[in-house]
Design a protein around this motif. Structure first.
Motif, PDB file in Angstrom:
ATOM      1  N   LEU A 186       0.803  -1.218   0.000  1.00 35.25           N
ATOM      2  CA  LEU A 186       0.000   0.000   0.000  1.00 35.25           C
ATOM      3  C   LEU A 186       0.836   1.269   0.000  1.00 35.25           C
ATOM      4  CD1 LEU A 186      -3.093  -0.824   2.198  1.00 35.25           C
ATOM      5  CD2 LEU A 186      -3.151   0.371   0.020  1.00 35.25           C
ATOM      6  N   ARG A 187       1.934   1.282   0.729  1.00 34.75           N
ATOM      7  CA  ARG A 187       2.734   2.499   0.855  1.00 34.75           C
ATOM      8  C   ARG A 187       4.199   2.123   0.640  1.00 34.75           C
ATOM      9  NH1 ARG A 187       0.896   7.218   2.977  1.00 34.75           N
ATOM     10  NH2 ARG A 187      -0.890   6.122   3.866  1.00 34.75           N
ATOM     11  N   GLN A 188       4.680   2.349  -0.579  1.00 37.95           N
ATOM     12  CA  GLN A 188       5.993   1.874  -0.984  1.00 37.95           C
ATOM     13  C   GLN A 188       6.945   3.027  -1.306  1.00 37.95           C
ATOM     14  OE1 GLN A 188       6.358  -2.150  -2.239  1.00 37.95           O
ATOM     15  NE2 GLN A 188       5.704  -1.566  -0.197  1.00 37.95           N
ATOM     16  N   HIS A 189       8.246   2.752  -1.210  1.00 37.40           N
ATOM     17  CA  HIS A 189       9.235   3.726  -1.680  1.00 37.40           C
ATOM     18  C   HIS A 189       9.310   3.741  -3.209  1.00 37.40           C
ATOM     19  CE1 HIS A 189      10.598   4.794   2.230  1.00 37.40           C
ATOM     20  NE2 HIS A 189      11.162   3.631   2.508  1.00 37.40           N
ATOM     21  N   GLN A 190       8.988   2.622  -3.831  1.00 37.37           N
ATOM     22  CA  GLN A 190       9.042   2.496  -5.293  1.00 37.37           C
ATOM     23  C   GLN A 190       7.771   1.799  -5.766  1.00 37.37           C
ATOM     24  OE1 GLN A 190      12.572   0.527  -6.992  1.00 37.37           O
ATOM     25  NE2 GLN A 190      11.207  -0.573  -8.375  1.00 37.37           N
ATOM     26  N   PHE A 191       7.084   2.398  -6.745  1.00 39.96           N
ATOM     27  CA  PHE A 191       5.847   1.803  -7.245  1.00 39.96           C
ATOM     28  C   PHE A 191       5.591   2.295  -8.660  1.00 39.96           C
ATOM     29  CE2 PHE A 191       4.931   5.715  -5.022  1.00 39.96           C
ATOM     30  CZ  PHE A 191       4.041   6.388  -5.850  1.00 39.96           C
ATOM     31  N   MET A 192       4.736   1.580  -9.378  1.00 43.40           N
ATOM     32  CA  MET A 192       4.365   1.941 -10.747  1.00 43.40           C
ATOM     33  C   MET A 192       3.070   2.746 -10.730  1.00 43.40           C
ATOM     34  SD  MET A 192       6.682   0.763 -12.804  1.00 43.40           S
ATOM     35  CE  MET A 192       5.841   0.867 -14.390  1.00 43.40           C
ATOM     36  N   LYS A 193       3.016   3.730 -11.619  1.00 46.52           N
ATOM     37  CA  LYS A 193       1.797   4.537 -11.722  1.00 46.52           C
ATOM     38  C   LYS A 193       1.615   5.012 -13.149  1.00 46.52           C
ATOM     39  CE  LYS A 193       1.486   8.406  -9.250  1.00 46.52           C
ATOM     40  NZ  LYS A 193       1.228   9.591 -10.094  1.00 46.52           N
ATOM     41  N   CYS A 194       0.376   5.005 -13.599  1.00 47.16           N
ATOM     42  CA  CYS A 194       0.027   5.589 -14.888  1.00 47.16           C
ATOM     43  C   CYS A 194      -0.461   7.008 -14.614  1.00 47.16           C
ATOM     44  CB  CYS A 194      -1.060   4.765 -15.569  1.00 47.16           C
ATOM     45  SG  CYS A 194      -1.495   5.371 -17.204  1.00 47.16           S
ATOM     46  N   GLU A 195       0.291   7.990 -15.097  1.00 45.62           N
ATOM     47  CA  GLU A 195      -0.002   9.397 -14.795  1.00 45.62           C
ATOM     48  C   GLU A 195      -0.704  10.073 -15.968  1.00 45.62           C
ATOM     49  OE1 GLU A 195       0.141  12.837 -12.262  1.00 45.62           O
ATOM     50  OE2 GLU A 195       0.308  10.677 -11.957  1.00 45.62           O
ATOM     51  N   LEU A 196      -1.613  10.994 -15.643  1.00 47.56           N
ATOM     52  CA  LEU A 196      -2.305  11.813 -16.623  1.00 47.56           C
ATOM     53  C   LEU A 196      -2.000  13.282 -16.343  1.00 47.56           C
ATOM     54  CD1 LEU A 196      -5.843  10.125 -16.425  1.00 47.56           C
ATOM     55  CD2 LEU A 196      -3.973   9.554 -17.996  1.00 47.56           C
ATOM     56  N   VAL A 197      -1.653  14.035 -17.384  1.00 43.79           N
ATOM     57  CA  VAL A 197      -1.396  15.471 -17.253  1.00 43.79           C
ATOM     58  C   VAL A 197      -2.078  16.196 -18.402  1.00 43.79           C
ATOM     59  CG1 VAL A 197       0.388  17.253 -17.581  1.00 43.79           C
ATOM     60  CG2 VAL A 197       0.731  15.426 -15.909  1.00 43.79           C
ATOM     61  N   SER A 198      -2.737  17.308 -18.080  1.00 46.86           N
ATOM     62  CA  SER A 198      -3.343  18.155 -19.108  1.00 46.86           C
ATOM     63  C   SER A 198      -2.821  19.581 -18.966  1.00 46.86           C
ATOM     64  CB  SER A 198      -4.869  18.168 -18.985  1.00 46.86           C
ATOM     65  OG  SER A 198      -5.425  16.902 -19.254  1.00 46.86           O
ATOM     66  N   ILE A 199      -2.533  20.195 -20.105  1.00 47.98           N
ATOM     67  CA  ILE A 199      -2.136  21.600 -20.161  1.00 47.98           C
ATOM     68  C   ILE A 199      -3.259  22.332 -20.899  1.00 47.98           C
ATOM     69  CG2 ILE A 199      -0.339  23.227 -20.846  1.00 47.98           C
ATOM     70  CD1 ILE A 199       0.680  20.988 -18.996  1.00 47.98           C
ATOM     71  N   THR A 200      -3.908  23.285 -20.238  1.00 49.88           N
ATOM     72  CA  THR A 200      -5.080  23.925 -20.804  1.00 49.88           C
ATOM     73  C   THR A 200      -4.996  25.441 -20.688  1.00 49.88           C
ATOM     74  OG1 THR A 200      -6.442  24.086 -18.806  1.00 49.88           O
ATOM     75  CG2 THR A 200      -6.408  21.963 -19.921  1.00 49.88           C
ATOM     76  N   ASP A 201      -6.024  26.091 -21.240  1.00 49.87           N
ATOM     77  CA  ASP A 201      -6.188  27.520 -20.992  1.00 49.87           C
ATOM     78  C   ASP A 201      -7.106  27.708 -19.788  1.00 49.87           C
ATOM     79  OD1 ASP A 201      -8.772  27.006 -21.928  1.00 49.87           O
ATOM     80  OD2 ASP A 201      -8.357  27.802 -23.917  1.00 49.87           O
ATOM     81  N   ALA A 202      -7.279  28.957 -19.389  1.00 50.82           N
ATOM     82  CA  ALA A 202      -8.048  29.249 -18.172  1.00 50.82           C
ATOM     83  C   ALA A 202      -9.505  28.813 -18.309  1.00 50.82           C
ATOM     84  CB  ALA A 202      -7.968  30.738 -17.866  1.00 50.82           C
ATOM     85  N   GLU A 203     -10.077  28.986 -19.495  1.00 51.55           N
ATOM     86  CA  GLU A 203     -11.498  28.727 -19.683  1.00 51.55           C
ATOM     87  C   GLU A 203     -11.848  27.240 -19.663  1.00 51.55           C
ATOM     88  OE1 GLU A 203     -10.306  32.604 -20.900  1.00 51.55           O
ATOM     89  OE2 GLU A 203      -9.620  30.657 -21.696  1.00 51.55           O
ATOM     90  N   SER A 204     -10.889  26.373 -19.991  1.00 45.16           N
ATOM     91  CA  SER A 204     -11.170  24.948 -20.160  1.00 45.16           C
ATOM     92  C   SER A 204     -10.832  24.102 -18.937  1.00 45.16           C
ATOM     93  CB  SER A 204     -10.385  24.404 -21.365  1.00 45.16           C
ATOM     94  OG  SER A 204     -10.637  25.156 -22.520  1.00 45.16           O
ATOM     95  N   ALA A 205     -10.136  24.682 -17.973  1.00 45.49           N
ATOM     96  CA  ALA A 205      -9.536  23.874 -16.907  1.00 45.49           C
ATOM     97  C   ALA A 205     -10.560  23.113 -16.071  1.00 45.49           C
ATOM     98  CB  ALA A 205      -8.671  24.761 -16.014  1.00 45.49           C
ATOM     99  N   VAL A 206     -11.653  23.759 -15.703  1.00 51.11           N
ATOM    100  CA  VAL A 206     -12.633  23.092 -14.829  1.00 51.11           C
ATOM    101  C   VAL A 206     -13.281  21.911 -15.547  1.00 51.11           C
ATOM    102  CG1 VAL A 206     -14.832  23.389 -13.632  1.00 51.11           C
ATOM    103  CG2 VAL A 206     -13.063  25.142 -13.420  1.00 51.11           C
ATOM    104  N   ASP A 207     -13.674  22.101 -16.807  1.00 46.70           N
ATOM    105  CA  ASP A 207     -14.255  20.992 -17.569  1.00 46.70           C
ATOM    106  C   ASP A 207     -13.232  19.880 -17.779  1.00 46.70           C
ATOM    107  OD1 ASP A 207     -16.677  22.271 -17.758  1.00 46.70           O
ATOM    108  OD2 ASP A 207     -16.309  23.084 -19.760  1.00 46.70           O
ATOM    109  N   GLU A 208     -11.974  20.251 -17.978  1.00 47.33           N
ATOM    110  CA  GLU A 208     -10.919  19.250 -18.161  1.00 47.33           C
ATOM    111  C   GLU A 208     -10.736  18.413 -16.895  1.00 47.33           C
ATOM    112  OE1 GLU A 208      -7.881  17.259 -20.410  1.00 47.33           O
ATOM    113  OE2 GLU A 208      -9.542  18.588 -20.969  1.00 47.33           O
ATOM    114  N   HIS A 209     -10.953  19.032 -15.740  1.00 48.05           N
ATOM    115  CA  HIS A 209     -10.845  18.302 -14.467  1.00 48.05           C
ATOM    116  C   HIS A 209     -11.900  17.194 -14.402  1.00 48.05           C
ATOM    117  CE1 HIS A 209     -10.965  18.390  -9.794  1.00 48.05           C
ATOM    118  NE2 HIS A 209     -10.043  17.543 -10.221  1.00 48.05           N
ATOM    119  N   GLU A 210     -13.120  17.523 -14.794  1.00 44.08           N
ATOM    120  CA  GLU A 210     -14.180  16.513 -14.784  1.00 44.08           C
ATOM    121  C   GLU A 210     -13.863  15.404 -15.789  1.00 44.08           C
ATOM    122  OE1 GLU A 210     -16.644  16.580 -12.593  1.00 44.08           O
ATOM    123  OE2 GLU A 210     -15.992  18.516 -11.784  1.00 44.08           O
ATOM    124  N   ARG A 211     -13.340  15.795 -16.944  1.00 43.50           N
ATOM    125  CA  ARG A 211     -12.996  14.816 -17.977  1.00 43.50           C
ATOM    126  C   ARG A 211     -11.897  13.879 -17.505  1.00 43.50           C
ATOM    127  NH1 ARG A 211      -9.481  13.506 -22.023  1.00 43.50           N
ATOM    128  NH2 ARG A 211     -10.379  12.919 -24.045  1.00 43.50           N
TER     129      ARG A 211
END
Length: 426
Positions: free
Chosen positions: A275-300
């Motif tokens: 459950l709590r490791q020094h080393q683990f695998m993760k699939c990460e998601l990152v979005s770069i948006t403009d100010a107007e789209s950020a809230v909708d992108e969070h839900e997406r």
């Protein structure tokens, strides 16, 4: 990082936001520091201006053969030259002090974020699925893994505590989970897969907010680089110091990587298992948006992470984190908590946050509209899509059979080479 101009214009709003996070009022302290910075800058500029003006006056005095005045002006210029380095050093020190104070300020929560001191103040948004409908005894993942013979304590003698060795069919199941996640996000959700560095420089850690405040949570190499605690660092910094075209936003990146965390302050918590490791695998998601789209992108983004758990048939709930439990750089965060029968509780498996321009300002990453002259800082989002090790735990505990075997979820069958069930090692 917050804008000092915004703080000067909105001191009450800043202190109210800090109070929601359980922090002390700091607006006046920061404004006083900025006033001091402005004062020393003005003093240095005045000295430089007077030095330049006096230098010109020396030429005029020499042309008029007024040697007394010329000598007096030369002495004044010499004195200014002697004092100027100290004034410039004071300017650097005060500016550094202000920037450090700003760098340690948490982000401003959105108005709809629930106010609370800790996880007890989090609010359930919705839940999906139901608990397993079987009658045999639930077991924790490490009990299942050890009984199957595919999880052992060899890691302790290799690397110490908070490491785990997986073998055989369990190792394959974990690999299948990671491949499944990255495939779904790239093929169905429109994320671009990135093979990103695991070692990064100070600037990258500063850009996403790990430095300077959270250095004790990180591992550092002998050459001064840092092991990433999440691929958020590498993926978000892909746009650092760039000016992007607004019409090309949002940019969506994903990476399946090892992550490294010191787990400072977690002594005695979740010491058994994965459950709590020094080393683990993760699939990460990152979005770069403009100010107007950020809230909708969070839900997406949150929906994309949820889809992984739904396809795996895992019962989960989505929690809106309160101000006291939310991360340093977030304006709003949803946690996905998966049901673990062995613990008889929900545990976090993904955290999806919208950060506003907090990271964009730290990275000096901007965008410009087609008809705009001025630029704006990008808005960033990050989330787990999801933590692979915790997904493995959830699959093991939720798909446990009464004979101790673990059924492979249907979504993972294409990755398992015909294996439909994890059975005890021969």
């Amino acid at each position: 990082m917050l804008d000092i101009k915004w703080i000067r214009d909105n001191p009450t709003a800043l202190d109210a936001a800090l109070a929601k996070r359980g922090a002390s009022a700091l607006a006046q302290t920061l404004i006083d520091l900025d006033e001091k910075r402005r004062s020393v800058i003005q003093t240095a500029q005045d000295m430089q201006s007077r030095r330049n003006a006096a230098s010109k006056e020396i030429g005029a005095a020499m042309a008029a053969k007024n040697t007394d005045l010329a000598d007096k002006l030369k002495a004044e210029v010499s004195a200014i030259k002697d004092r100027l380095p100290a004034a410039e050093e004071e300017e650097r020190q005060v500016t550094a002090e202000l920037n450090d104070a700003l760098a340690r300020l948490p982000n401003i929560p959105f108005d709809d974020v629930p106010v609370g001191e800790d996880e007890a103040g989090n609010v359930e948004k919705h839940r999906w699925g139901s608990r397993p409908a079987w009658n045999h005894k639930a077991l924790e993942h490490y009990e299942i893994g050890e009984a199957l013979g595919y999880m052992d304590l060899a890691a302790a003698k290799i690397a110490g505590s908070r490491f785990t060795v997986l073998k055989g069919q369990l190792a394959r199941l974990e690999r299948a989970l990671g491949q499944f996640m990255i495939d779904v996000h790239t093929q169905e959700h429109g994320y671009t897969e990135v093979h990103a560095p695991l070692l990064v420089r100070d600037d990258a850690m500063f850009g996403t907010g790990q430095l300077p405040k959270f250095s004790e949570d990180l591992f550092r190499t002998t050459d001064g680089r840092w092991l990433i605690p999440t691929a958020e660092v590498s993926l978000t910094n892909l746009v650092r110091e760039e000016i992007l075209e607004q019409e090309k936003l949002p940019l969506r990146f994903t990476a399946l990587t090892p992550c490294f965390r010191s787990e400072a302050g977690s002594a005695g918590r979740d010491t058994r298992g994965m459950l709590r490791q020094h080393q683990f695998m993760k699939c990460e998601l990152v979005s770069i948006t403009d100010a107007e789209s950020a809230v909708d992108e969070h839900e997406r983004m949150t929906a994309c992470a949820e889809k992984i758990l739904q396809r795996l048939g895992l019962h989960y709930r989505v929690m809106t984190l309160c101000t006291g439990d939310m991360g340093f750089g977030a304006r709003k965060t949803y946690d996905l908590e998966v049901w673990l029968p062995g613990q008889d509780t929900f545990r976090e498996i993904s955290s999806c946050s919208v950060c506003g321009d907090f990271q964009g300002r730290r990275m000096n990453a901007r965008y410009r509209g087609k008809d705009d002259k001025a630029t704006k800082f990008v808005h960033t989002l990050n989330g787990s899509g999801t933590a692979v090790g915790r997904a493995l735990i959830a699959v093991m505990e939720n798909y446990l059979n009464d004979d101790g075997t673990v059924t492979v979820p249907e979504a993972l069958l294409p990755y398992m080479g015909g294996l439909t069930k994890i059975e005890k090692a021969a």
